[in-house]
Each structure stands twice: as C-alpha cells, then as structure tokens.
Design a protein around this motif. Structure first.
Motif, PDB file in Angstrom:
ATOM      1  N   LEU A  41      -0.552  -0.116  -5.575  1.00 21.52           N
ATOM      2  CA  LEU A  41      -1.504  -1.397  -4.595  1.00 21.52           C
ATOM      3  C   LEU A  41      -0.011  -1.879  -3.627  1.00 21.52           C
ATOM      4  O   LEU A  41       1.121  -2.386  -4.586  1.00 21.52           O
ATOM      5  CB  LEU A  41      -1.980  -2.136  -5.114  1.00 21.52           C
ATOM      6  N   TYR A  42      -0.732  -1.831  -2.460  1.00 17.69           N
ATOM      7  CA  TYR A  42       1.279  -1.896  -1.343  1.00 17.69           C
ATOM      8  C   TYR A  42      -0.037  -3.901  -0.856  1.00 17.69           C
ATOM      9  O   TYR A  42      -1.039  -2.913  -0.170  1.00 17.69           O
ATOM     10  CB  TYR A  42       1.213  -1.611  -0.662  1.00 17.69           C
ATOM     11  N   ASN A  43      -0.091  -4.248  -0.639  1.00 15.48           N
ATOM     12  CA  ASN A  43       0.044  -5.626   0.466  1.00 15.48           C
ATOM     13  C   ASN A  43       0.613  -6.189   1.857  1.00 15.48           C
ATOM     14  O   ASN A  43       0.509  -7.575   2.002  1.00 15.48           O
ATOM     15  CB  ASN A  43      -0.464  -6.768  -0.138  1.00 15.48           C
ATOM     16  N   ASN A  44       1.662  -4.785   1.870  1.00 14.11           N
ATOM     17  CA  ASN A  44       2.082  -5.596   2.888  1.00 14.11           C
ATOM     18  C   ASN A  44       1.122  -5.703   4.402  1.00 14.11           C
ATOM     19  O   ASN A  44       0.410  -4.646   4.853  1.00 14.11           O
ATOM     20  CB  ASN A  44       2.996  -3.724   2.558  1.00 14.11           C
ATOM     21  N   LYS A  45       1.511  -6.609   5.183  1.00 14.40           N
ATOM     22  CA  LYS A  45       0.964  -6.586   6.585  1.00 14.40           C
ATOM     23  C   LYS A  45       1.266  -5.787   7.343  1.00 14.40           C
ATOM     24  O   LYS A  45       2.884  -6.228   8.173  1.00 14.40           O
ATOM     25  CB  LYS A  45       0.583  -8.223   7.222  1.00 14.40           C
ATOM     26  N   VAL A  46       1.488  -4.655   7.713  1.00 13.01           N
ATOM     27  CA  VAL A  46       2.300  -3.955   8.350  1.00 13.01           C
ATOM     28  C   VAL A  46       0.420  -3.150   9.594  1.00 13.01           C
ATOM     29  O   VAL A  46      -0.296  -3.550  10.278  1.00 13.01           O
ATOM     30  CB  VAL A  46       2.423  -2.102   8.108  1.00 13.01           C
TER      31      VAL A  46
ATOM     32  N   ALA B 115      -6.288  -3.962  -1.168  1.00 13.20           N
ATOM     33  CA  ALA B 115      -4.950  -3.956  -0.355  1.00 13.20           C
ATOM     34  C   ALA B 115      -4.936  -2.891   0.831  1.00 13.20           C
ATOM     35  O   ALA B 115      -5.400  -2.067   1.031  1.00 13.20           O
ATOM     36  CB  ALA B 115      -4.260  -2.849  -2.348  1.00 13.20           C
ATOM     37  N   THR B 116      -4.146  -3.282   1.668  1.00 11.61           N
ATOM     38  CA  THR B 116      -4.044  -2.503   2.851  1.00 11.61           C
ATOM     39  C   THR B 116      -3.252  -0.936   2.357  1.00 11.61           C
ATOM     40  O   THR B 116      -3.971  -0.677   3.501  1.00 11.61           O
ATOM     41  CB  THR B 116      -2.956  -3.134   3.359  1.00 11.61           C
ATOM     42  N   ILE B 117      -2.595  -1.329   1.716  1.00  7.77           N
ATOM     43  CA  ILE B 117      -2.445   0.783   1.427  1.00  7.77           C
ATOM     44  C   ILE B 117      -2.334   0.571  -0.463  1.00  7.77           C
ATOM     45  O   ILE B 117      -2.134  -0.037  -0.695  1.00  7.77           O
ATOM     46  CB  ILE B 117      -1.042   0.712   1.663  1.00  7.77           C
ATOM     47  N   VAL B 118      -2.843   2.424  -0.020  1.00  9.61           N
ATOM     48  CA  VAL B 118      -3.764   2.617  -1.518  1.00  9.61           C
ATOM     49  C   VAL B 118      -3.008   3.981  -2.014  1.00  9.61           C
ATOM     50  O   VAL B 118      -3.491   4.967  -1.649  1.00  9.61           O
ATOM     51  CB  VAL B 118      -4.365   2.313  -2.806  1.00  9.61           C
TER      52      VAL B 118
ATOM     53  N   PHE C 180       6.799  11.767  -5.547  1.00  5.87           N
ATOM     54  CA  PHE C 180       5.742  11.559  -4.457  1.00  5.87           C
ATOM     55  C   PHE C 180       5.184   9.919  -4.598  1.00  5.87           C
ATOM     56  O   PHE C 180       5.439   9.706  -2.907  1.00  5.87           O
ATOM     57  CB  PHE C 180       4.443  12.393  -5.197  1.00  5.87           C
ATOM     58  N   LEU C 181       5.455   9.725  -5.648  1.00  7.49           N
ATOM     59  CA  LEU C 181       5.012   7.959  -5.098  1.00  7.49           C
ATOM     60  C   LEU C 181       6.087   7.881  -4.637  1.00  7.49           C
ATOM     61  O   LEU C 181       5.579   5.779  -3.901  1.00  7.49           O
ATOM     62  CB  LEU C 181       4.330   6.677  -6.547  1.00  7.49           C
ATOM     63  N   ASN C 182       6.559   7.495  -5.147  1.00 10.99           N
ATOM     64  CA  ASN C 182       7.915   6.711  -4.557  1.00 10.99           C
ATOM     65  C   ASN C 182       8.377   7.484  -3.188  1.00 10.99           C
ATOM     66  O   ASN C 182       9.079   6.312  -1.721  1.00 10.99           O
ATOM     67  CB  ASN C 182       9.826   7.548  -5.482  1.00 10.99           C
ATOM     68  N   ILE C 183       8.014   8.508  -2.671  1.00 10.84           N
ATOM     69  CA  ILE C 183       8.607   9.094  -1.597  1.00 10.84           C
ATOM     70  C   ILE C 183       7.198   8.025  -0.899  1.00 10.84           C
ATOM     71  O   ILE C 183       7.674   7.392   0.844  1.00 10.84           O
ATOM     72  CB  ILE C 183       7.460  10.410  -1.011  1.00 10.84           C
ATOM     73  N   VAL C 184       5.959   8.027  -1.159  1.00 14.21           N
ATOM     74  CA  VAL C 184       4.519   7.062  -0.054  1.00 14.21           C
ATOM     75  C   VAL C 184       5.814   5.510  -0.028  1.00 14.21           C
ATOM     76  O   VAL C 184       5.717   4.698   0.839  1.00 14.21           O
ATOM     77  CB  VAL C 184       3.488   6.816  -1.202  1.00 14.21           C
ATOM     78  N   GLU C 185       6.824   4.835  -0.913  1.00 19.35           N
ATOM     79  CA  GLU C 185       6.548   3.615  -0.943  1.00 19.35           C
ATOM     80  C   GLU C 185       8.588   2.972  -0.304  1.00 19.35           C
ATOM     81  O   GLU C 185       7.783   2.622   0.866  1.00 19.35           O
ATOM     82  CB  GLU C 185       7.630   3.291  -2.666  1.00 19.35           C
ATOM     83  N   GLU C 186       8.485   4.636   0.165  1.00 14.64           N
ATOM     84  CA  GLU C 186      10.280   4.597   0.681  1.00 14.64           C
ATOM     85  C   GLU C 186       9.354   4.332   2.801  1.00 14.64           C
ATOM     86  O   GLU C 186       9.586   4.070   3.456  1.00 14.64           O
ATOM     87  CB  GLU C 186      10.498   5.894   0.807  1.00 14.64           C
ATOM     88  N   TRP C 187       8.304   4.920   2.690  1.00 15.01           N
ATOM     89  CA  TRP C 187       7.308   5.283   3.753  1.00 15.01           C
ATOM     90  C   TRP C 187       6.621   3.802   3.818  1.00 15.01           C
ATOM     91  O   TRP C 187       7.065   3.207   5.262  1.00 15.01           O
ATOM     92  CB  TRP C 187       6.474   5.906   3.895  1.00 15.01           C
ATOM     93  N   VAL C 188       6.632   3.230   2.867  1.00 15.72           N
ATOM     94  CA  VAL C 188       5.921   1.740   3.651  1.00 15.72           C
ATOM     95  C   VAL C 188       6.858   1.051   3.528  1.00 15.72           C
ATOM     96  O   VAL C 188       6.758   0.141   4.672  1.00 15.72           O
ATOM     97  CB  VAL C 188       5.805   1.386   2.225  1.00 15.72           C
ATOM     98  N   LYS C 189       8.340   1.171   3.323  1.00 17.93           N
ATOM     99  CA  LYS C 189       9.435   0.181   3.642  1.00 17.93           C
ATOM    100  C   LYS C 189      10.004   0.452   4.884  1.00 17.93           C
ATOM    101  O   LYS C 189      10.743  -0.851   5.709  1.00 17.93           O
ATOM    102  CB  LYS C 189      10.461   0.576   2.785  1.00 17.93           C
ATOM    103  N   ILE C 190       9.136   1.416   5.285  1.00 14.50           N
ATOM    104  CA  ILE C 190       9.978   1.381   6.794  1.00 14.50           C
ATOM    105  C   ILE C 190       9.186   1.062   7.955  1.00 14.50           C
ATOM    106  O   ILE C 190       9.453   1.557   9.825  1.00 14.50           O
ATOM    107  CB  ILE C 190      10.509   2.791   7.371  1.00 14.50           C
ATOM    108  N   LEU C 191       7.800   0.704   7.484  1.00 11.55           N
ATOM    109  CA  LEU C 191       6.561   1.133   8.871  1.00 11.55           C
ATOM    110  C   LEU C 191       6.926  -0.411   9.404  1.00 11.55           C
ATOM    111  O   LEU C 191       7.466  -1.501   8.698  1.00 11.55           O
ATOM    112  CB  LEU C 191       5.403   0.353   7.758  1.00 11.55           C
ATOM    113  N   GLN C 192       6.135  -0.558  10.669  1.00 12.08           N
ATOM    114  CA  GLN C 192       6.785  -2.102  11.355  1.00 12.08           C
ATOM    115  C   GLN C 192       5.546  -3.177  10.978  1.00 12.08           C
ATOM    116  O   GLN C 192       4.528  -2.776  10.314  1.00 12.08           O
ATOM    117  CB  GLN C 192       6.052  -2.095  13.043  1.00 12.08           C
ATOM    118  N   THR C 193       5.638  -4.198  10.107  1.00 12.85           N
ATOM    119  CA  THR C 193       5.401  -5.085  10.039  1.00 12.85           C
ATOM    120  C   THR C 193       5.304  -6.553  10.510  1.00 12.85           C
ATOM    121  O   THR C 193       5.883  -6.144  11.697  1.00 12.85           O
ATOM    122  CB  THR C 193       6.366  -6.030   8.774  1.00 12.85           C
TER     123      THR C 193
END
Length: 314
Positions: free
Chosen positions: A13-18, A136-139, A153-166
């Motif tokens: 789960l990710y609660n990043n405000k993107v 959660a904003t991203i699951v 594959f989950l690590n790929i999603v995590e790397e993608w979340v990190k580069i999103l505009q916050t």
C-alpha cells in the motif's frame, strides 16, 4: 503441483499524495513490459487490461493501455479509480506447465470521509479491516509462483511510485496545524469558554462584595432577584459560547482534514477543472483557518486581560 502450483499473494500500500497523468500510466506499462521481455513466457507478453471508474459511476474496460490512451478523455467526468492488470504465464523451473502470474495496480482517490463512516457502521469486520487498503492512493498486488519474480515486479511499481509528481502542500503552517488538528479544535472549542466562565465567576464575586453580603440572611428580595438574573444570564452566555465554539471548531477541523487530500488524477478535462477547484478551495481553507485562529487568540487574550483586571479589584 508439478503441473500447476497454487499462487501466493503480496500486497503493498502507498499513501503518497501524487498527481497522475496519462504519461505516468504509459511509463508504468513500459517498465512492466521491459521486465517481461527479460523472462521466458508462454506465447505473447501476456494480457494487459485497464478498468476506469468515474465520478458518474461509469466503468470503462480496455483490453490494453493503447486503447486506454487513445480514448477521448475530453469529458465532463472525473476519474475516481484506475485498475491496471498484467496477466501472464511464465516458464518456471520445476514445473512442466507455464505458471500464471498476475500484477494488479489500483490507483484511486481513496475513500471520502462519509464512505469511511459508512464502512465503520456497516457492522462487517472485514470491511473495517480493509479500510487502510481502500484509503490508499496506490495498491500493488502480485499473485506469483516464484517469490523472487513476484518481488521484482513489486519493486518496479515501487520505483515508479518514487518518480511520480507529488502534490505539494504550499502552506507549511496549515500542514503543521493539520498534524495537531485535534488540539486546535479543542483550543477553539473550550479555551474561550473557560476564560469567559472564570470572568463571570469573578464578576459574581465582585457583585457579592459590592452588596456587602456575607450570609444568606443578608439578602433582600431585590438583591436575590439580581443574583438569580446574573446566574441565568451567565448560563445563557456560556451555552451560546460553547455552541458557537463547537461549530467553529468543527469547521476548522474539517478544513484541516480535507487540506491536501482531494486529488490524484489529471487525465480528463474534468480532472483538470477539479484540480483548479481544489487549489481554490484550499486557498480559502488557509484564510478561514488562520482567520478563526487569529480571532480566537484575540478573544482569549482580551478575556484574559479583563479577568485579570477584575481579579485585582476583588
């Protein structure tokens, strides 16, 4: 099990405000396809599907991200959630048949406050336990046979979340007040009430002193009536102040809760309009919250000064 194994599941789960736009979705698709190209698969790269839900309760199903991209999103609907699914079969050592793997990524604005309350009062334990996942904003959920592959594959999603505009909350004062919003609400609701109550009690003692009353038998009928009137008026004043303070505290608390929590998509025309409305509303929230706090401080200081002066004259 030598033919088909039972898959395990991992959910993150990710609660990043993107703020998500079309390019972000296409970037994730590209990252996943690049990863799939590195592994032996049965047939093609597998099936990708996209499910979009709008604020008008419409559901759009696309067989691939290209169709999703080409769809006319210049509409009056705003997007509430997007579910991306990659369903593919991988050749895994130790198994005769290719094994099914599935990656699901849900992007959502999260639950609205009224939806959270509805879940809590639904009486269903499983609904309450799933509140965190639904907020959660991203699951990201991976169904896998090979644990290492699933983690990759989950690590790929995590790397993608990190580069999103916050989504940046510009007013740092409001961000801090949001963290302590419960105490802000208590301050607005009760402090002025207690200061007024103390001031009225001091005023009552001053009145008793001016009347020279030391015991109940000293009361005249007129003096007794004056005391009763003072007490009744004081109770009415306290009730009004407590009621107004409660309403103002709720208003400020709600503004702080909603600050920076209402946007994730920037794909449709209505998404863009919603984003502009959100920014305007949050600017208004900053003014409303700070104005109420400043006015509350002025009232408290004024009441405290009056109480101090009256106390010195007792």
């Amino acid at each position: 099990y030598a033919l088909n194994a039972r898959p395990d599941t991992i959910t993150k789960l990710y609660n990043n405000k993107v703020i998500l736009d079309m390019n972000d979705i296409l970037t994730l698709e590209s990252m996943i396809q690049d990863k799939l190209a590195l592994h032996s698969q049965e047939g093609q790269f597998g099936k990708t599907s996209v499910i979009v839900t709008t604020n008008k309760h419409k559901v759009y199903n696309f067989d691939n991200t290209q169709l999703f991209h080409e769809h006319n999103w210049n509409s009056s609907e705003s997007i509430e959630s997007i579910v991306l699914i990659w369903d593919f079969y991988m050749i895994i050592a130790g198994y005769e048949n290719p094994q099914r793997h599935k990656l699901t990524v849900k992007l959502s604005s999260g639950l609205r406050p009224e939806e959270v309350i509805s879940l809590i009062f639904s009486g269903k334990l499983e609904d309450v336990q799933n509140i965190d996942a639904q907020q959660a904003t991203i699951v990201a959920q991976m169904d896998f046979i090979d644990n290492r592959l699933g983690q990759e594959f989950l690590n790929i999603v995590e790397e993608w979340v990190k580069i999103l505009q916050t989504y940046t909350e510009s007013n740092k004062v409001i961000v801090w007040l949001k963290k302590v919003r419960k105490y802000v609400a208590y301050y607005i609701n009760y402090l002025f009430f207690f200061l007024v109550l103390i001031t009225l009690l001091i005023g009552f003692n001053m009145m008793m002193g001016q009347l020279g009353i030391t015991k109940m038998s000293d009361f005249t009928i007129q003096q007794f009536n004056n005391c009763v009137n003072y007490i009744v008026i004081s109770v009415i004043i306290c009730y009004i102040i407590l009621h107004i303070g409660h309403n103002v505290a709720n208003k400020v608390f709600r503004r702080l809760v909603e600050y920076g929590e209402d946007f994730i998509f920037n794909i449709t025309k209505e998404d863009q309009n919603r984003y502009k409305r959100t920014q305007q509303r949050e600017m208004k929230s900053v003014v409303v919250v700070l104005a109420h706090l400043v006015f509350s401080v002025i009232l408290n200081v004024t009441c405290g000064v009056i109480a101090s002066i009256m106390f010195t004259k007792l």
